[in-house]
Design an enzyme around this catalytic site. Sequence first.
Site, short mmCIF file in Angstrom:
data_model
loop_
_atom_site.label_atom_id
_atom_site.label_comp_id
_atom_site.label_asym_id
_atom_site.label_seq_id
_atom_site.Cartn_x
_atom_site.Cartn_y
_atom_site.Cartn_z
N GLN A 67 0.81 -1.23 0.00
CA GLN A 67 0.00 0.00 0.00
C GLN A 67 0.84 1.27 0.00
O GLN A 67 0.29 2.36 0.01
CB GLN A 67 -0.94 0.01 1.22
CG GLN A 67 -1.97 -1.09 1.23
CD GLN A 67 -3.01 -0.98 0.10
OE1 GLN A 67 -3.13 0.04 -0.57
NE2 GLN A 67 -3.77 -2.04 -0.09
N LYS A 106 -1.59 -3.10 -7.83
CA LYS A 106 -2.00 -1.94 -7.02
C LYS A 106 -1.34 -0.66 -7.51
O LYS A 106 -1.52 0.41 -6.93
CB LYS A 106 -1.68 -2.19 -5.55
CG LYS A 106 -2.54 -3.32 -4.95
CD LYS A 106 -2.33 -3.47 -3.49
CE LYS A 106 -2.80 -4.80 -2.94
NZ LYS A 106 -4.24 -4.90 -2.77
N1 PMP Z 1 -0.47 -6.40 2.09
C1 PMP Z 1 -1.31 -5.37 2.05
C2 PMP Z 1 -1.12 -4.24 3.03
C3 PMP Z 1 -2.33 -5.34 1.11
O1 PMP Z 1 -3.19 -4.32 1.07
C4 PMP Z 1 -2.45 -6.42 0.20
C5 PMP Z 1 -3.56 -6.44 -0.83
N2 PMP Z 1 -4.84 -6.20 -0.32
C6 PMP Z 1 -1.55 -7.47 0.29
C7 PMP Z 1 -0.55 -7.41 1.23
C8 PMP Z 1 -1.61 -8.66 -0.61
O2 PMP Z 1 -1.35 -8.28 -1.93
P1 PMP Z 1 -1.61 -9.32 -3.12
O3 PMP Z 1 -3.00 -9.82 -2.94
O4 PMP Z 1 -1.44 -8.46 -4.34
O5 PMP Z 1 -0.58 -10.39 -3.01
#
Ligand code: PMP
Length: 406
Positions: free
Chosen positions: A200, A223
């Site tokens: 984030q 993201k």
């Molecule tokens: N850490 C945080 C703080 C997140 O917001 C997210 C996604 N919601 C993730 C890890 C996991 O990311 P991903 O699903 O792209 O592996």
Amino acid sequence: MLDSEKIIKDFPILDQVVNDEALVYLDNAATTQKPKQVLDALKHYYGNDNANVHRGVHTLAERATAKFEGAREKLRSFINARSAKEILWTKGTTQSLNWVAQFARQVLQPDDEILITVMEHHSNLVPWQQAAKATGASLKFVYLKDGKLDLNDLAAKLTSKTKFLSITHVSNVLGVINPVKEITKLAHQYGTLVVVDGAQSTPHMAIDVQNLDVDFFAFSGHKMMAPTGIGVLYGKQELLEKFEPIEFGGEMIDFVYEDHSTWTELPWKFEAGTPNISGAIGLGAAVDYLNSIGIDAIHQHEQELVDYIMPKMRAISGLTIYGPEDNSLRTGVIAFNIDNLHPHDLATALDMQGIAVRAGHHCAQPLLNYLGTSATARASFYLYTTKDDCDKLVEGILQAKEFFNV
Ligand code: PMP
């Protein structure tokens, strides 16, 4: 402010009507939209250069390899890593953090401790639970004070037994930015390795891994305007040299004999099998796009939106906002609840007005439990979010309150 009108034109998906209303996309903490520049890069790659990387001598294979490794260099520069050997392609933050927790299993002993925080996403929590279970090490938590990390609690729990400290840079629920540089400096006094979940933060603020001095840093492409299924694990070279690979197969070997194998050099030592070539190229294009706008300008834009919307949201009766009071400690992630209204109902009512927000536990059940709730609504901004979108959200919440009579 950014030139939002110009930026929005780069995102064809935003120009659509949902439930008879113009779409207002406020679910950027879950995933972001992709600009034409990224879509074009993917189309160009598949239309012109598609081939497997590294193992071909033909022209297309050489072109694909140059673009794939060129993208790695773009990511190196974006987070200011010392060397492209320190940039490992993964599927995303989750896989990156799983790999680090697997590295941890190679060294953890039963008396050791792993320190994480109660605000971690499940992807920076469950892999550590599993690593603790497998090695006999114990998993400790740092708690909160005033909607942010309690640094006194952290200092009290950090000892020479703490072999790994894994912490999110920005919480996907509280929106709070953790002081990672300060925390890392403290942890290194105990010889603790510092792992940062940058899912984030990386899309929204400048990251300099050398300045932060973190040992590992994970983030996801989707993201930050790139496709899904691609992400990065940064690790300091001397550590990546030391740890054994997690996955085995083609591409990551030097020589294979019947009874044993040797590994190739970094970064490929960790990248078994055909990688997500188009994803990496797409992420490289997303980084070019981010650089063309300027990551500091994006950060400032989101701060301005937070400053703009917070007084309006705080003025809504029965509305609770989670996280710190001080807006300067936040990014554009706002989790909230309305008294006597389930966040799923609120999110559905907002969707009827074309406004996309998320509702649920946001993969942070221990945090929500700690906050005394099982779910929240969450609005999250990005570079294409405008003050007009903020006004629509506030108006939408007021309408939902009226509709449900709460
Ligand atoms: N850490 C945080 C703080 C997140 O917001 C997210 C996604 N919601 C993730 C890890 C996991 O990311 P991903 O699903 O792209 O592996």
